[in-house]
Design a protein around this motif. Structure first.
Motif, PDB file in Angstrom:
ATOM      1  N   LYS A  68      10.357  -1.653   0.126  1.00 51.78           N
ATOM      2  CA  LYS A  68       9.490  -1.957  -0.723  1.00 51.78           C
ATOM      3  C   LYS A  68       8.429  -2.927  -0.207  1.00 51.78           C
ATOM      4  O   LYS A  68       7.232  -2.983  -0.407  1.00 51.78           O
ATOM      5  CB  LYS A  68      10.245  -2.227  -2.054  1.00 51.78           C
ATOM      6  N   LEU A  69       9.110  -4.118   0.349  1.00 55.68           N
ATOM      7  CA  LEU A  69       8.215  -5.067   0.740  1.00 55.68           C
ATOM      8  C   LEU A  69       7.118  -4.513   1.944  1.00 55.68           C
ATOM      9  O   LEU A  69       6.032  -4.956   2.017  1.00 55.68           O
ATOM     10  CB  LEU A  69       8.988  -6.013   1.580  1.00 55.68           C
ATOM     11  N   LYS A  70       7.842  -3.716   2.911  1.00 59.75           N
ATOM     12  CA  LYS A  70       6.953  -3.205   3.807  1.00 59.75           C
ATOM     13  C   LYS A  70       5.857  -2.343   3.337  1.00 59.75           C
ATOM     14  O   LYS A  70       4.729  -2.590   3.833  1.00 59.75           O
ATOM     15  CB  LYS A  70       7.894  -2.427   4.660  1.00 59.75           C
ATOM     16  N   ILE A  71       6.250  -1.795   2.348  1.00 57.10           N
ATOM     17  CA  ILE A  71       5.055  -1.117   1.813  1.00 57.10           C
ATOM     18  C   ILE A  71       3.802  -1.598   1.061  1.00 57.10           C
ATOM     19  O   ILE A  71       2.809  -1.302   1.141  1.00 57.10           O
ATOM     20  CB  ILE A  71       5.849   0.388   0.716  1.00 57.10           C
ATOM     21  N   ALA A  78       0.275   3.887   2.329  1.00 62.00           N
ATOM     22  CA  ALA A  78       1.102   3.008   2.922  1.00 62.00           C
ATOM     23  C   ALA A  78       2.819   3.465   2.815  1.00 62.00           C
ATOM     24  O   ALA A  78       3.318   3.203   3.782  1.00 62.00           O
ATOM     25  CB  ALA A  78       1.290   1.730   2.171  1.00 62.00           C
ATOM     26  N   GLU A  79       3.135   4.186   1.735  1.00 65.59           N
ATOM     27  CA  GLU A  79       4.628   4.609   1.634  1.00 65.59           C
ATOM     28  C   GLU A  79       4.652   5.735   2.630  1.00 65.59           C
ATOM     29  O   GLU A  79       5.745   5.808   3.509  1.00 65.59           O
ATOM     30  CB  GLU A  79       4.621   5.132   0.230  1.00 65.59           C
ATOM     31  N   ALA A  80       3.836   6.499   2.935  1.00 65.76           N
ATOM     32  CA  ALA A  80       3.842   7.487   3.838  1.00 65.76           C
ATOM     33  C   ALA A  80       3.746   7.189   5.188  1.00 65.76           C
ATOM     34  O   ALA A  80       4.589   7.602   6.069  1.00 65.76           O
ATOM     35  CB  ALA A  80       2.464   8.570   3.696  1.00 65.76           C
ATOM     36  N   GLU A  81       3.152   6.218   5.563  1.00 63.36           N
ATOM     37  CA  GLU A  81       3.043   5.494   6.996  1.00 63.36           C
ATOM     38  C   GLU A  81       4.216   4.942   7.063  1.00 63.36           C
ATOM     39  O   GLU A  81       4.992   5.039   8.235  1.00 63.36           O
ATOM     40  CB  GLU A  81       1.796   4.635   6.890  1.00 63.36           C
ATOM     41  N   VAL A  82       4.816   4.087   6.332  1.00 64.13           N
ATOM     42  CA  VAL A  82       6.081   3.085   6.356  1.00 64.13           C
ATOM     43  C   VAL A  82       7.263   4.157   6.514  1.00 64.13           C
ATOM     44  O   VAL A  82       8.112   3.961   7.369  1.00 64.13           O
ATOM     45  CB  VAL A  82       6.211   2.068   5.243  1.00 64.13           C
ATOM     46  N   SER A 142       7.265   7.269   7.459  1.00 65.87           N
ATOM     47  CA  SER A 142       7.477   8.098   8.559  1.00 65.87           C
ATOM     48  C   SER A 142       7.763   7.423   9.770  1.00 65.87           C
ATOM     49  O   SER A 142       8.370   7.988  10.795  1.00 65.87           O
ATOM     50  CB  SER A 142       6.021   8.737   8.718  1.00 65.87           C
ATOM     51  N   ALA A 143       7.558   6.026   9.682  1.00 66.22           N
ATOM     52  CA  ALA A 143       7.891   5.234  10.937  1.00 66.22           C
ATOM     53  C   ALA A 143       9.408   4.886  10.806  1.00 66.22           C
ATOM     54  O   ALA A 143       9.892   4.289  11.660  1.00 66.22           O
ATOM     55  CB  ALA A 143       6.898   3.936  10.970  1.00 66.22           C
ATOM     56  N   GLU A 144       9.991   4.855   9.477  1.00 70.66           N
ATOM     57  CA  GLU A 144      11.494   4.310   9.450  1.00 70.66           C
ATOM     58  C   GLU A 144      12.482   4.970  10.380  1.00 70.66           C
ATOM     59  O   GLU A 144      12.967   4.235  11.082  1.00 70.66           O
ATOM     60  CB  GLU A 144      11.844   4.497   8.048  1.00 70.66           C
ATOM     61  N   PRO A 145      12.409   6.134  10.418  1.00 68.95           N
ATOM     62  CA  PRO A 145      13.392   6.699  11.299  1.00 68.95           C
ATOM     63  C   PRO A 145      13.375   6.267  12.906  1.00 68.95           C
ATOM     64  O   PRO A 145      14.391   5.979  13.311  1.00 68.95           O
ATOM     65  CB  PRO A 145      13.230   8.269  11.042  1.00 68.95           C
ATOM     66  N   GLU A 146      12.004   6.181  13.257  1.00 65.00           N
ATOM     67  CA  GLU A 146      11.892   5.804  14.642  1.00 65.00           C
ATOM     68  C   GLU A 146      12.379   4.358  14.904  1.00 65.00           C
ATOM     69  O   GLU A 146      13.073   4.230  15.872  1.00 65.00           O
ATOM     70  CB  GLU A 146      10.420   5.844  14.867  1.00 65.00           C
ATOM     71  N   SER A 147      12.139   3.586  13.862  1.00 70.17           N
ATOM     72  CA  SER A 147      12.540   2.113  14.145  1.00 70.17           C
ATOM     73  C   SER A 147      13.915   1.801  13.993  1.00 70.17           C
ATOM     74  O   SER A 147      14.646   1.187  14.651  1.00 70.17           O
ATOM     75  CB  SER A 147      11.962   1.241  13.230  1.00 70.17           C
ATOM     76  N   LYS A 148      14.590   2.665  13.217  1.00 72.06           N
ATOM     77  CA  LYS A 148      16.138   2.650  13.011  1.00 72.06           C
ATOM     78  C   LYS A 148      16.854   3.162  14.273  1.00 72.06           C
ATOM     79  O   LYS A 148      17.826   2.739  14.841  1.00 72.06           O
ATOM     80  CB  LYS A 148      16.408   3.648  11.907  1.00 72.06           C
TER      81      LYS A 148
END
Length: 67
Positions: free
Chosen positions: A14-17, A42-46, A48-54
């Motif tokens: 939530k903070l990232k979004i 922002a939610e879509a961007e964050v 979609s990037a989450e799995p890559e960062s994990k």
């Protein structure tokens, strides 16, 4: 005191979004009435990037264990 409870798992996301939505809002000249659009973008961007960062974190952890 707030009666809302945030899940510890959702809180960082939530903070990232929120941060990204703010960046979008400022980048567009701080227009009024676009908060939902900015949040959804922002939610879509964050997310979609989450799995890559994990995956990057897992790879880094695996590399650290191997060394």
């Amino acid at each position: 005191m707030s009666t809302e409870q945030e899940s510890p798992v959702d809180s960082p996301l939530k903070l990232k979004i929120e941060h990204r939505a703010y960046e979008i809002w400022v980048g567009e000249g701080s227009p009024n009435g676009c908060d939902l659009e900015h949040w959804l973008r922002a939610e879509a961007e964050v997310t979609s990037a989450e799995p890559e960062s994990k995956l990057a974190l897992k790879s880094a952890a695996a590399a650290k264990k191997a060394s």
